[in-house]
Design a protein around this motif. Structure first.
Motif, mmCIF file in Angstrom:
data_model
loop_
_atom_site.group_PDB
_atom_site.id
_atom_site.type_symbol
_atom_site.label_atom_id
_atom_site.label_comp_id
_atom_site.label_asym_id
_atom_site.label_seq_id
_atom_site.Cartn_x
_atom_site.Cartn_y
_atom_site.Cartn_z
ATOM 1 N N SER A 120 -23.718 78.439 29.432
ATOM 2 C CA SER A 120 -24.043 79.625 29.018
ATOM 3 C C SER A 120 -23.732 79.526 28.063
ATOM 4 C CB SER A 120 -23.048 81.839 28.947
ATOM 5 O OG SER A 120 -22.141 80.672 28.499
ATOM 6 N N PRO A 121 -24.651 80.227 27.081
ATOM 7 C CA PRO A 121 -24.282 79.864 25.352
ATOM 8 C C PRO A 121 -23.707 79.430 24.931
ATOM 9 C CG PRO A 121 -26.447 81.402 26.003
ATOM 10 C CD PRO A 121 -24.977 81.914 27.214
ATOM 11 N N THR A 122 -22.551 80.163 25.693
ATOM 12 C CA THR A 122 -20.969 79.819 24.457
ATOM 13 C C THR A 122 -20.017 79.287 25.593
ATOM 14 O OG1 THR A 122 -20.090 81.942 25.500
ATOM 15 C CG2 THR A 122 -21.368 82.152 23.616
ATOM 16 N N VAL A 123 -20.419 78.894 27.035
ATOM 17 C CA VAL A 123 -19.715 77.978 27.726
ATOM 18 C C VAL A 123 -20.393 76.804 27.951
ATOM 19 C CG1 VAL A 123 -17.999 78.539 29.657
ATOM 20 C CG2 VAL A 123 -18.275 80.121 28.304
ATOM 21 N N ASP A 124 -20.216 75.449 27.075
ATOM 22 C CA ASP A 124 -20.702 74.175 28.153
ATOM 23 C C ASP A 124 -19.599 74.237 29.603
ATOM 24 O OD1 ASP A 124 -17.965 73.060 27.531
ATOM 25 O OD2 ASP A 124 -19.099 72.236 25.618
ATOM 26 N N ALA A 125 -20.815 72.555 29.750
ATOM 27 C CA ALA A 125 -19.807 72.562 31.355
ATOM 28 C C ALA A 125 -18.674 71.867 31.375
ATOM 29 C CB ALA A 125 -21.438 71.025 31.821
ATOM 30 N N PRO A 126 -18.790 71.071 30.234
ATOM 31 C CA PRO A 126 -16.874 71.068 30.712
ATOM 32 C C PRO A 126 -15.804 71.811 30.683
ATOM 33 C CG PRO A 126 -18.339 69.607 29.293
ATOM 34 C CD PRO A 126 -19.134 70.366 29.354
ATOM 35 N N LEU A 134 -2.608 55.233 38.038
ATOM 36 C CA LEU A 134 -4.320 56.280 38.229
ATOM 37 C C LEU A 134 -4.464 57.275 37.358
ATOM 38 C CD1 LEU A 134 -5.306 57.441 41.949
ATOM 39 C CD2 LEU A 134 -5.978 55.236 41.313
ATOM 40 N N GLY A 135 -2.683 57.585 36.709
ATOM 41 C CA GLY A 135 -2.726 58.459 35.705
ATOM 42 C C GLY A 135 -3.579 58.206 34.537
ATOM 43 N N GLY A 136 -3.673 57.148 34.251
ATOM 44 C CA GLY A 136 -4.365 56.921 32.828
ATOM 45 C C GLY A 136 -6.534 56.402 33.513
ATOM 46 N N GLN A 137 -6.424 56.836 34.053
ATOM 47 C CA GLN A 137 -7.468 56.560 34.512
ATOM 48 C C GLN A 137 -8.717 57.637 34.242
ATOM 49 O OE1 GLN A 137 -8.051 53.259 37.594
ATOM 50 N NE2 GLN A 137 -6.451 52.518 36.579
ATOM 51 N N LEU A 138 -8.070 58.883 34.705
ATOM 52 C CA LEU A 138 -8.496 60.165 34.635
ATOM 53 C C LEU A 138 -9.558 60.669 33.979
ATOM 54 C CD1 LEU A 138 -5.139 62.575 34.273
ATOM 55 C CD2 LEU A 138 -6.246 61.468 36.833
ATOM 56 N N PRO A 139 -10.779 61.071 34.599
ATOM 57 C CA PRO A 139 -12.126 61.385 33.461
ATOM 58 C C PRO A 139 -11.754 62.368 33.014
ATOM 59 C CG PRO A 139 -11.972 62.453 35.956
ATOM 60 C CD PRO A 139 -10.796 61.558 35.956
ATOM 61 N N ILE A 140 -12.846 62.023 31.635
ATOM 62 C CA ILE A 140 -12.811 62.983 30.956
ATOM 63 C C ILE A 140 -14.161 63.488 30.384
ATOM 64 C CG2 ILE A 140 -12.913 63.551 27.658
ATOM 65 C CD1 ILE A 140 -10.128 61.668 28.087
ATOM 66 N N TYR A 141 -14.649 64.414 30.494
ATOM 67 C CA TYR A 141 -16.201 64.815 30.287
ATOM 68 C C TYR A 141 -16.588 65.429 29.470
ATOM 69 C CZ TYR A 141 -15.851 63.463 35.698
ATOM 70 O OH TYR A 141 -15.092 63.726 36.930
ATOM 71 N N ALA A 142 -17.791 65.314 29.603
ATOM 72 C CA ALA A 142 -18.499 65.923 28.563
ATOM 73 C C ALA A 142 -20.025 66.143 28.591
ATOM 74 C CB ALA A 142 -18.517 64.475 26.704
#
Length: 239
Positions: A119-125, A231-239
């Motif tokens: 929405s205009p106030t909530v982005d995909a991440p 794996l703990g240090g390879q978690l994805p960060i989404y933008a």
């Protein structure tokens, strides 16, 4: 999606610096400050006065400025853009993402697919985090109930954590906190974390007796502990 007001941007003067911060109001009871790669984020009750919020920020000005400087100087991890067809790891399963836009944000995990409406106030991440937190709570609570029964104890209360460096904790009252980002790891690794914290209900330490309880609940705990470290240090960060 959780009921809360849209996030708003504000500015405050702290000494010589003008700081931009995001303010999100919800049904919480107190004002909380958090700083990460996105900057200063403030959570506040719906009825909290802006003057009270900014008074609290000024009271913690040294901490705020130190943390902002720390994050500014820290090497930033790579972010992954969210797009239609992106595969999101959900407890080890690559899950296709379907993105749409609308007036109100919503999301669901259904049929092995993630459906998000921004929405205009909530982005995909933000929408993705909300859906994954809800799914993580459901799955982790189920794992707690299953393995608590095996341990012969009542299912303990669960709190979801957003800690950056801690996967779980168990306090002296027997309340367990689990990091919602476990959703990005394979399910057997999440099971190990659950069993680790449940074992503290029997042994509030890391003695040989503690590890024997862990082993009884999770026989491959050593392999999963290693996987968690890797794996703990390879978690994805989404933008």
């Amino acid at each position: 999606m959780p009921s809360r007001l849209p996030e708003a941007q504000h500015q405050i003067q702290l000494g010589p610096r003008t700081i931009t911060y995001s303010l999100r109001r919800s049904s919480r009871r107190s004002i909380g400050l958090a700083i990460d790669q996105r900057g200063l984020r403030v959570g506040a009750p719906v009825r909290a006065r802006l003057s009270d919020i900014e008074t609290l920020i000024r009271q913690h000005a040294d901490w705020v400025l130190d943390k902002l400087t720390h994050w500014a100087n820290r090497p930033q991890p790579a972010t992954t853009p969210l797009h239609n067809g992106a595969l999101i790891p959900v407890f080890g399963l690559p899950t296709p993402l379907h993105l749409t836009q609308g007036k109100r944000a919503s999301g669901r995990l259904e049929g092995g697919q993630l459906h998000l409406t921004t929405s205009p106030t909530v982005d995909a991440p933000q929408a993705l985090e909300s859906v994954l937190k809800a799914h993580a709570r459901q799955v982790l609570h189920g794992l707690l109930a299953e393995h608590a029964a095996r341990l012969g104890v009542p299912t303990p209360p669960l709190r979801l954590s957003s800690a950056r460096t801690r996967w779980g904790s168990c306090n002296s009252r027997g309340h367990i906190a689990l990091n919602w980002r476990l959703v990005f790891l394979p399910l057997p690794t999440a099971v190990y974390v659950v069993c680790h914290e449940l074992a503290h209900l029997k042994e509030m330490n890391h003695s040989p007796r503690f590890w024997s309880v862990v082993a009884a609940l999770c026989p491959d705990w050593q392999a999963q502990r290693l996987a968690l470290r890797q794996l703990g240090g390879q978690l994805p960060i989404y933008a």
